[in-house]
Design an enzyme around this catalytic site. Sequence first.
Site, PDB file in Angstrom:
ATOM      1  N   TYR A 173       0.867  -1.186   0.000  1.00  0.00           N
ATOM      2  CA  TYR A 173       0.000   0.000   0.000  1.00  0.00           C
ATOM      3  C   TYR A 173       0.892   1.221   0.000  1.00  0.00           C
ATOM      4  CZ  TYR A 173      -3.396   3.515   1.443  1.00  0.00           C
ATOM      5  OH  TYR A 173      -4.185   4.645   1.511  1.00  0.00           O
ATOM      6  N   ASP A 268       9.511   3.028  -0.550  1.00  0.00           N
ATOM      7  CA  ASP A 268       8.480   3.744   0.193  1.00  0.00           C
ATOM      8  C   ASP A 268       8.808   3.555   1.677  1.00  0.00           C
ATOM      9  OD1 ASP A 268       6.293   4.467   1.673  1.00  0.00           O
ATOM     10  OD2 ASP A 268       4.815   3.482   0.390  1.00  0.00           O
ATOM     11  N   LYS A 296       4.935  10.231   7.808  1.00  0.00           N
ATOM     12  CA  LYS A 296       4.763   9.819   9.209  1.00  0.00           C
ATOM     13  C   LYS A 296       5.772  10.464  10.158  1.00  0.00           C
ATOM     14  CE  LYS A 296       2.391   5.553   7.897  1.00  0.00           C
ATOM     15  NZ  LYS A 296       0.967   5.810   8.100  1.00  0.00           N
TER      16      LYS A 296
END
Length: 456
Positions: A173, A268, A296
């Site tokens: 994802y 990622d 994040k």
Amino acid sequence: MTPSSPIAKSPPTIANSSNHDESDKTVSKRSFSRSESIFTRGSKSIPGGVNSPVRAFRAVGGSPIVIDRAEGAMLYDVDGNDYVDYVGSWGPMILGHARKDVHEALVKAAEKGTSFGACTEREVSFAELLCEIVPSLEKVRLVNSGTEATMSALRLARGFTKRDKIVKVFGGYHGHADYLLVRAGSGATTLGVPDSAGVPKGSAQDTLLVPFNDIAATEQLFADQGKEIAALIIEPVAGNMGCVPPQDGYLAGLRRITEQYGALLIFDEVMTGFRVALGGAQELYGITPDLTCLGKVIGGGLPVGAYGGRADVMDHVAPLGPVYQAGTLSGNPLAVAAGETTLRILKTQNPYPQLDKTTARLVEGLKAGASQADIPISFNRVGSMWTGFFQAGTVTNFDDAKASDTERYARYFSEMLQNGVYLAPSQFEAAFVSIAHDDAAIERTLEAAKRALAAL
Ligand code: HOZ
């Protein structure tokens, strides 16, 4: 290492704050009535009552708890229930909640104005810090979320290579851009929509898929279509199918194959950046990607993303080059203040050995509890990132993860909530430990798990 004190005046009350009265061992059931009524109200004006689908409790039953405040390792809901928090805002809160120093940096920045849409000196020091810490970064562009970072990195890879196809793994994802919602993990899998409606066939047709940890399949795919592939994007430690580490040689294999075919390797590291090591998974495993996506932790709890990497590739981004990408709030002074303060603390304190030790103790304790209760749970962990999959097998890819007993996880989740521990409301997510998770928090979690497993 001592984390700075939280901003709230009352100290956290971890050891005695469960719903269990230690003197007579009676258990009072927690009430969630205020959460329920706010959620019901919210569902009339917000789709599904949530502003991001992973927050819904659809896979675990019941309605989401509504948070009032957080401090250190603890969350407090509007009914006055407290929880040891392992969601950590889905990764960012590595320093724990409501850090005094981060809060002070935010207040100071806010006093000078909240957004200028123009250059600031601090965004330059932040970019310099990112390039200094993350091995592959020669240049970096700030954006507002992980989704923006992956979207922009992939557009850049396509613009740079002049190729259209991209490769991702099943269950990977990378945010919610059209061409990435193909067999996507995280909420997309949890809610049964791995291929989202509304994605035009044309957008998804250039997304190719391989299983995680499968070098032979990747090799074959590149042998067939390598000359048309712009990039392979991957979480070097998968986090959105639950935590799944790369097997020995896997990342090195991806590096070799992408290089061979002139495709870019994009890590990622939205979840793993500043999480599994200060310099992310690329530092931990010693593999240098061409481009890296961040999010994040770099925002310290505020919305920040970034993408960066090789200068010769990054120089294709506008205004230097023809690949357009922009953002009104990119480099926002509040977000940069929280992010920079967070990263400087991580750099100075190096909490990673401690995080590793704390999380190892937690996971070993949970393992022992599961084996005593004779309930098969397979644990994966990299540093302070972990998942307990409800199954006996080893989980090395998305198919393995999907073989977990999600109904049993749902019952465990509810029992843990009743016992004062907040886990992700899905089997297919990673859990996170912060530096505020002290011995009392870990003890309390292990006690809660013992009770929860006994109740299954
Ligand atoms: N990557 C996060 C969950 N795995 C995203 C959080 C969200 O979708 O809200």
